[in-house]
Design a protein around this motif. Structure first.
Motif, short mmCIF file in Angstrom:
data_model
loop_
_atom_site.label_atom_id
_atom_site.label_comp_id
_atom_site.label_asym_id
_atom_site.label_seq_id
_atom_site.Cartn_x
_atom_site.Cartn_y
_atom_site.Cartn_z
N UNK A 174 0.91 -1.10 0.18
CA UNK A 174 0.03 0.00 0.02
C UNK A 174 0.99 1.35 0.22
N UNK A 175 1.95 1.15 0.82
CA UNK A 175 2.94 2.54 0.84
C UNK A 175 3.44 2.76 -0.69
N UNK A 176 3.80 1.55 -1.24
CA UNK A 176 4.26 1.81 -2.80
C UNK A 176 3.19 2.23 -3.64
N UNK A 177 2.22 1.84 -3.49
CA UNK A 177 0.80 2.13 -4.32
C UNK A 177 0.46 3.59 -4.13
N UNK A 178 0.47 3.94 -2.83
CA UNK A 178 -0.05 5.10 -2.46
C UNK A 178 1.30 5.94 -1.84
N UNK A 179 2.39 6.31 -2.35
CA UNK A 179 3.36 6.94 -1.61
C UNK A 179 3.42 8.20 -1.03
N UNK A 180 2.24 8.99 -1.49
CA UNK A 180 2.17 10.27 -0.69
C UNK A 180 1.06 10.14 0.47
N UNK A 181 0.45 8.97 0.54
CA UNK A 181 -0.57 8.84 1.92
C UNK A 181 0.16 8.73 3.17
N UNK A 182 -0.29 9.25 4.17
CA UNK A 182 0.21 8.85 5.55
C UNK A 182 -0.50 7.49 6.27
N UNK A 183 0.14 7.27 7.12
CA UNK A 183 -0.25 6.04 7.86
C UNK A 183 -1.65 6.24 8.11
#
Length: 171
Positions: A37-46
């Motif tokens: 998920x972090x790779x797919x949504x790199x700008x998103x916070x936890x």
């Protein structure tokens, strides 16, 4: 850790789970979803990605007479992390005592009371889908009672909970 089998072929058996196995589970299974998920949504916070987690099961702290941790395999990682001080319970919508109960008891009502009070649940986590289905069935059958209890700030006398859980929910 000793994982306890279901006993479907007779008496339940204890299967050793090593620290190395726990590390494989942690890095190879548990973290992979978060990493994807972090790779797919790199700008998103936890918080954007996950918010609060509604874990349907529990990680009951069970031990052998020798003191060695034991229990179902799906809870072993979380018990181990809690034991070594590496499990952060803050992302979960229920208090630590609900995730790690000392006594085995049906905590469906308690979990739902805490979950329904959370406006930012983004993830329902369960090892087994049938547990989520059972929880949703419970909610469908008891939603009026649960909402009434929330509005009153109390627990209906028909709910079979130990007094300390009733008090925890009322807080």
């Amino acid at each position: 850790y000793y994982a306890i089998t279901s006993g479907s072929t007779g008496v339940p058996k204890y299967v050793p789970v090593t620290e190395e196995d726990m590390m494989v589970h942690l890095h190879g299974i548990h973290s992979v979803v978060r990493d994807i998920l972090r790779v797919y949504y790199p700008q998103a916070t936890e918080d954007d990605l996950f918010g609060k987690i509604f874990y349907v099961g529990e990680f009951a702290k069970t031990r052998l007479p020798s003191g060695q941790m034991c229990g179902i395999r799906s809870g072993s990682l979380y018990q181990w992390l809690e034991e070594i001080g590496g499990f952060d319970t803050t992302p979960y919508c229920v208090p630590k005592e609900v995730l790690f109960p000392t006594d085995l008891e049906d905590l469906t009502y308690v979990k739902l009371r805490f979950a329904l009070a959370q406006p930012d649940i983004r993830l329902i986590h369960s090892v087994f889908l049938h547990r989520v289905v059972s929880l949703m069935d419970y909610l469908r059958e008891n939603w009026e009672l649960i909402l009434s209890d929330i509005a009153r700030g109390d627990v209906d006398e028909r709910i079979p909970l130990a007094p300390h859980w009733k008090e925890k929910v009322r807080q």
